[in-house]
Every structure is written in structure tokens, then in C-alpha cells.
Design a protein around this motif. Structure first.
Motif, mmCIF file in Angstrom:
data_model
loop_
_atom_site.group_PDB
_atom_site.id
_atom_site.type_symbol
_atom_site.label_atom_id
_atom_site.label_comp_id
_atom_site.label_asym_id
_atom_site.label_seq_id
_atom_site.Cartn_x
_atom_site.Cartn_y
_atom_site.Cartn_z
ATOM 1 N N GLY A 31 -8.172 40.428 -41.018
ATOM 2 C CA GLY A 31 -9.622 40.809 -41.203
ATOM 3 C C GLY A 31 -10.029 40.524 -42.585
ATOM 4 N N VAL A 91 -11.148 44.940 -41.980
ATOM 5 C CA VAL A 91 -11.872 45.194 -40.838
ATOM 6 C C VAL A 91 -12.053 43.910 -40.169
ATOM 7 C CG1 VAL A 91 -13.168 47.050 -42.128
ATOM 8 C CG2 VAL A 91 -13.846 44.754 -42.451
ATOM 9 N N ASP A 92 -12.271 43.992 -38.858
ATOM 10 C CA ASP A 92 -12.601 42.844 -37.998
ATOM 11 C C ASP A 92 -14.032 42.293 -38.007
ATOM 12 O OD1 ASP A 92 -14.042 44.697 -36.335
ATOM 13 O OD2 ASP A 92 -12.377 44.688 -34.952
ATOM 14 N N ASP A 93 -14.543 41.551 -37.189
ATOM 15 C CA ASP A 93 -15.823 41.030 -37.057
ATOM 16 C C ASP A 93 -16.881 42.055 -36.918
ATOM 17 O OD1 ASP A 93 -15.091 38.404 -38.116
ATOM 18 O OD2 ASP A 93 -15.084 37.730 -36.086
ATOM 19 N N ARG A 94 -16.479 43.077 -36.228
ATOM 20 C CA ARG A 94 -17.381 44.417 -35.746
ATOM 21 C C ARG A 94 -17.201 45.234 -36.723
ATOM 22 N NH1 ARG A 94 -15.302 45.062 -29.595
ATOM 23 N NH2 ARG A 94 -13.551 44.735 -31.105
ATOM 24 N N GLY A 95 -16.435 45.086 -37.963
ATOM 25 C CA GLY A 95 -16.334 46.523 -38.833
ATOM 26 C C GLY A 95 -15.357 47.206 -38.361
ATOM 27 N N GLY A 96 -14.373 47.023 -37.251
ATOM 28 C CA GLY A 96 -13.585 47.900 -36.857
ATOM 29 C C GLY A 96 -12.413 47.802 -37.563
ATOM 30 N N LYS A 137 -13.791 33.903 -45.595
ATOM 31 C CA LYS A 137 -14.622 34.015 -44.540
ATOM 32 C C LYS A 137 -15.605 33.076 -44.702
ATOM 33 C CE LYS A 137 -17.432 37.734 -42.411
ATOM 34 N NZ LYS A 137 -17.791 39.127 -42.502
#
Length: 534
Positions: A363, A350-355, A414
Motif C-alpha cells: 500500500g 495503507v490501502d486505497d481506502r486508508g485502511g 502511486k
């Protein structure tokens, strides 16, 4: 996100093979071998050999002793875990009465042992009567040397049998709160891991054994302990964890596998340059990123030896991804891929926005499925339940890339979490201990890699308003050595006027190191304490 063999875990980047579990617990798996191959050797400890029948009967004797102490299902029992048959039998016994074992490394400093026991608060400690009883911290103990064996003509007592959702063990990792934190692992997770890991490290033809040389409280040892025993193989206890010549001594038949960290193998190369192909069939390497250059350095000594790059945090039950290759088939990448997920396990990126992140992107890696631990002792932490991720899930904090071949590549962390020789730790935990020392008002830690062993270094700020004499390097290291495993005791201590921070207000270790070096240039010497054994 398009699922890769999505099965019951839709929308995952990668999903492991769906498998039915072979048993309810590792106790059941070992008990089967005691029935079907009772005279097969389960353990070698020096010149002593213990068969599966002997191991099982000893475990049942100790289980009876635990029942006499009214040990109840769900209790956590501390075990002072030496690398010997008696400690293994004690672990099996605890799980056989549906309690969970917490292995306590007797070589750890007493200060760290007490930090762990203060959180566990076990009603009973188990030890074999050897070494110091101080590790029991004054708690009630079952001294296994006082527990008689079952009579030869007596049948082994029937145990109630652990269940999938029973707790199997508790192991401790470094905590961001400044204290070690206990990870709660259930039998479902352990049985799932055992079956999956065996497909990677136990060749069909069968080797001779597997060595156990790491601390019994460390994930590395859990693989080498439970995977072979559950498959009816022999484990060889290496009494001294630093006795590497014994680990690689000539054998009539090669080991099934050896599991170690990249730091271990760098040390093996420096000390021994082992002929791996004559000693072992497979190497399982985990705990740190694996660089192809290290494997190529081993060259022809790895001919016909398969390498398994093994990845997974303790919260995902020892390991949750793996990649198999030979030294000749390594992909042209900066690190060896961590591969694809374990059985009944899904990997989400997932990316920083949870996508969702697709192929070629990178991610944070989230893990869900059977391998995810129940949580932390006392609750809290990053575990969460979310139907979109298949239920209970754990965000690893690791950044990965989704490769086109349906594999994952580890890119780094991260957060600021660090690893030393396979031991993960949070800087907050080390800082907490450093600030407990006299006159130290701030501290930051770093790991130096590339030598024979990874080395921890610390930058300290002393209270310059105090009239007291600051502690010496030896005093700093001695006091930290009373609280930390030896791998985490700083090899060097630098004195600086401040710990630098970056534009985001985060501690900047690189800038702090540059500050130390600049001060050295100004004064003509670097104010640092070099390594002295405490």
C-alpha cells in the motif's frame, strides 16, 4: 495493525527507535566541536584546509553582518551556494541568527533561479562575490567578501541559538502545479536526521572525511554536508560536480562514506570502475530504487564496503528509512529493501481506502514523526495532522510492501511522479514549461533507464493550424535548458500528432511512444530530434 516496537506511535507498521535529541540545532553541534576540537579540520577545498575554529569564527563574522542588516528570526535568506567554505559558513551564520537559509545553485539556469526567488521573496541574498551576481536577481545582497574576519584576539559573539521549532532551511522540489515548491524543514527534523544517519554512515573507527560533490540545493549534498560536520568529521568539497576522477582519487585514509544515486554509480562503473574498497568504508545510495544487479556488477571491488540503501522524500527531511547490507548478503528481491524507519519516525502502510496493510501486503507509505517537514512554502500540499498517525504526517505517494523481517520494500509510485538521477520531478512542471514554447500545444515526458545515465525524453504536439515554422529540436532544448536543471533537459524530442490517453482519461506515455514508432514504420523514419547540446 500491530506495531513493531510501537512505543509512542501505536498502530504503525514499523516504528524507529525512540531517541532524545542531542542539541537544539546543527549550529549548536558544530559550535561544540569548535570548542572541544578547534584545530580539527572541518573542510578541505583543494589545497585549503579550514579548521572548526576558523569555520566557527567566520560563521560568527557573517552572523554579525546579517544582524547589521536587521535579519530577523524566521526570515528566509537566499544563499548563492558554491561548494566552498564561505558558503558553508554563510549557512551556519543564517541559522545562528535563527533565520532559515535557502540554497540557490549558481549552475542552474537563471530562469529556474528566478522561479524560485519569486516564491521565496527573500529580503536579503548572500553570496561570496565569485561568479555572476545575476543569481541574486537584483535583490539586496550581503557580499561575504566585504565582511571582515573577527580580530584574532576577539571573542566570538554569542548567538541567541536556534530552537527545535525554528526553520532551518528551505529546499525546492518539483511541483504538481507546474512550479517548483519549497519544503520547510525545522531544526528538530534536521538534528534528528543527523543523529540517525550518522549511525549508518560513520563507522566507529572513524574514516578520513566525506566528499561533497552534489548541488548544495539537493538533499544528497545535505547529508554529506551536515552529518559529518555535526560529528566533528571533515568534508571535502569537490568543486566540479562532474569531476569523478577526483572523487575516487587515491587517499591515505578512506572516506567515511560516499553518498550518490544509483544513476551516479552506473556512470562511475562505465567511466572508472573504481576500487571502492580502497577509497571508502561505506556507500550510501539513495534517490532511486536500488537494484541488486548494480551492486553485484561491482563485485569484489565492494569487498568489505557496507552499503546503505537510503530512502526518503525531501518532505521527510532528506531520509526516513535505511537498509544496511554487504554485496554478499543482499536478499533475493527485485530491489534492495528500503529497510526500517529513522529515529522518532513511524511508517504506516495503507490501502486505497486508508485502511491498514499488514505483513506481506502492499500500500501507500505514510511517514510521521520528527522528520516530517513543517510544510510547503505558501502552504498547501499533502501534509496533514492526524492523531491516529502520531500528529503531522506525509503521504509519500510510494507503494511499499511490509516484509516479514520488519522491513519495507519499495514497489513503485502511486502517481506519475518521476525521478532522474535522484532529482524528482512532476510531469506537470515539465509540461508547463514545454507549453510556454512557441507552437507547442501539448507535451508528455518519459524517463528512459538502463543506460549510463537516466534520460528524459519528450513527446510534443505542434499546432498544425499555424503558418509559423515549428521550433527546432535545438530551440526546444535551449529554451527548456533556460528553465530546468541540466538533468531534466530532454535528451530527445519526438513529434507526434497527439498525446494518447488511457481508458481512465490519463495521459498514456507508453501508447504515445508506440504511436511515434508506428508513424516511423509508415514513413520510413522516426520523426525525432536527437541529442544536441544547447
Amino acid at each position: 495493525m500491530t506495531g513493531h516496537r510501537a512505543g509512542a506511535f501505536p498502530n504503525a507498521a514499523l516504528v524507529g527507535e525512540r531517541r532524545e535529541l542531542r542539541a537544539s540545532s546543527v549550529v549548536e553541534l558544530i559550535g561544540r566541536w569548535a570548542e572541544t576540537a578547534p584545530d580539527a579540520v572541518a573542510l578541505e577545498c583543494g589545497s585549503t584546509r579550514t579548521t572548526f575554529r576558523q569555520l566557527w569564527r567566520r560563521s560568527m563574522s557573517l552572523a554579525a553582518g546579517l544582524r547589521d542588516m536587521n535579519v530577523q528570526p524566521g526570515e528566509v535568506i537566499g544563499i548563492i551556494a558554491h561548494r566552498n567554505a564561505e558558503s558553508v559558513a554563510a549557512m551556519i551564520a543564517v541559522m545562528a541568527v535563527r533565520a532559515a537559509y535557502a540554497p540557490i545553485d549558481p549552475t542552474n539556469p537563471l530562469g529556474r533561479v528566478r522561479l524560485i526567488l519569486d516564491q521565496l521573496r527573500p529580503r536579503v541574498m548572500v553570496w561570496d562575490g565569485t561568479g555572476s551576481a545575476a543569481c541574486a536577481a537584483g535583490l539586496p545582497t550581503l557580499n561575504t567578501s566585504d565582511v571582515p574576519d573577527l580580530p584574532a584576539d576577539a571573542s566570538a559573539p554569542v548567538t541567541c541559538g536556534a530552537r527545535h521549532d525554528d526553520l532551518a532551511y528551505v529546499v525546492f522540489t518539483s511541483g504538481s502545479t507546474g512550479l517548483p515548491k519549497g519544503v520547510l524543514v525545522e531544526h528538530r527534523s534536521l538534528v534528528n536526521y543527523i543523529g540517525w544517519a550518522a549511525t549508518h554512515v560513520l563507522p566507529n573507527a572513524g574514516g578520513a572525511a566525506c566528499p561533497v560533490f552534489a548541488s548544495m540545493s539537493f538533499d544528497l549534498a545535505l547529508t554529506t554536508l551536515w552529518v559529518p560536520l555535526a560529528q566533528g568529521r571533515t568534508i571535502v568539497m569537490i568543486e566540479d560536480s562532474w569531476d569523478y576522477p577526483s572523487l575516487f582519487s587515491p587517499r591515505t585514509r578512506p572516506y567515511d562514506f560516499i553518498k550518490a544515486t544509483p544513476s551516479h554509480f552506473r556512470l562511475f562503473e562505465r567511466m572508472l570502475r573504481p576500487e571502492y574498497r580502497s577509497v571508502v568504508k561505506r556507500l550510501m545510495i539513495g534517490g532511486e530504487p536500488l537494484e541488486p544487479a548494480l551492486l553485484r556488477q561491482m563485485g569484489g571491488r565492494l569487498d568489505d564496503v557496507e552499503v546503505v540503501n537510503h530512502y526518503g522524500p525531501t518532505e521527510a527531511t532528506i531520509g526516513c528509512c535505511a537498509f544496511r547490507s554487504t554485496v554478499r548478503d543482499l536478499p533475493d528481491l527485485p530491489t534492495v529493501p528500503i529497510g526500517s524507519p529513522a529515529w522518532n519516525t513511524a511508517a504506516y502502510v495503507v490501502d486505497d481506502r486508508g485502511g491498514p496493510v499488514g505483513e506481506g501486503g502492499h500500500g501507500e507509505l505514510l511517514i510521521s514523526g520528527f522528520g516530517v517537514a513543517r510544510g510547503y512554502l505558501g502552504g498547501g500540499g499533502r501534509f496533514f495532522d492526524e492523531p491516529a498517525f502520531g500528529g503531522r504526517a506525509y503521504p509519500t505517494g510510494d507503494i511499499v510492501e511490509v516484509l516479514p523481517e520488519g522491513m519495507l520494500l519499495h514497489l513503485g509510485r502511486k502517481d506519475g511522479q518521476l525521478k532522474v538521477s535522484g532529482h524528482r520531478f512532476e510531469p506537470a512542471e515539465l509540461r508547463r514549461h514545454a507549453l510556454s514554447l512557441p507552437l507547442i500545444v501539448d507535451a508528455a515526458f518519459d524517463v528512459i533507464r538502463g543506460g549510463v545515465l537516466d534520460a528524459v525524453e519528450v513527446f510534443v504536439v505542434f499546432d498544425d493550424q499555424s503558418a509559423q515554422t515549428p521550433p527546432t529540436e535545438r530551440e526546444v532544448r535551449v529554451q527548456l535548458a533556460s528553465l530546468l536543471p541540466k538533468e531534466l533537459v530532454p535528451r530527445r524530442v519526438y513529434v507526434v500528432p497527439e498525446i494518447k490517453v488511457d481508458a481512465n482519461g490519463k495521459r498514456d506515455v507508453r501508447a504515445t511512444r508506440q504511436l511515434a514508432e508506428a508513424r516511423a514504420g509508415e514513413t520510413g523514419f522516426l520523426h525525432l530530434f536527437r541529442e544536441i547540446e544547447p
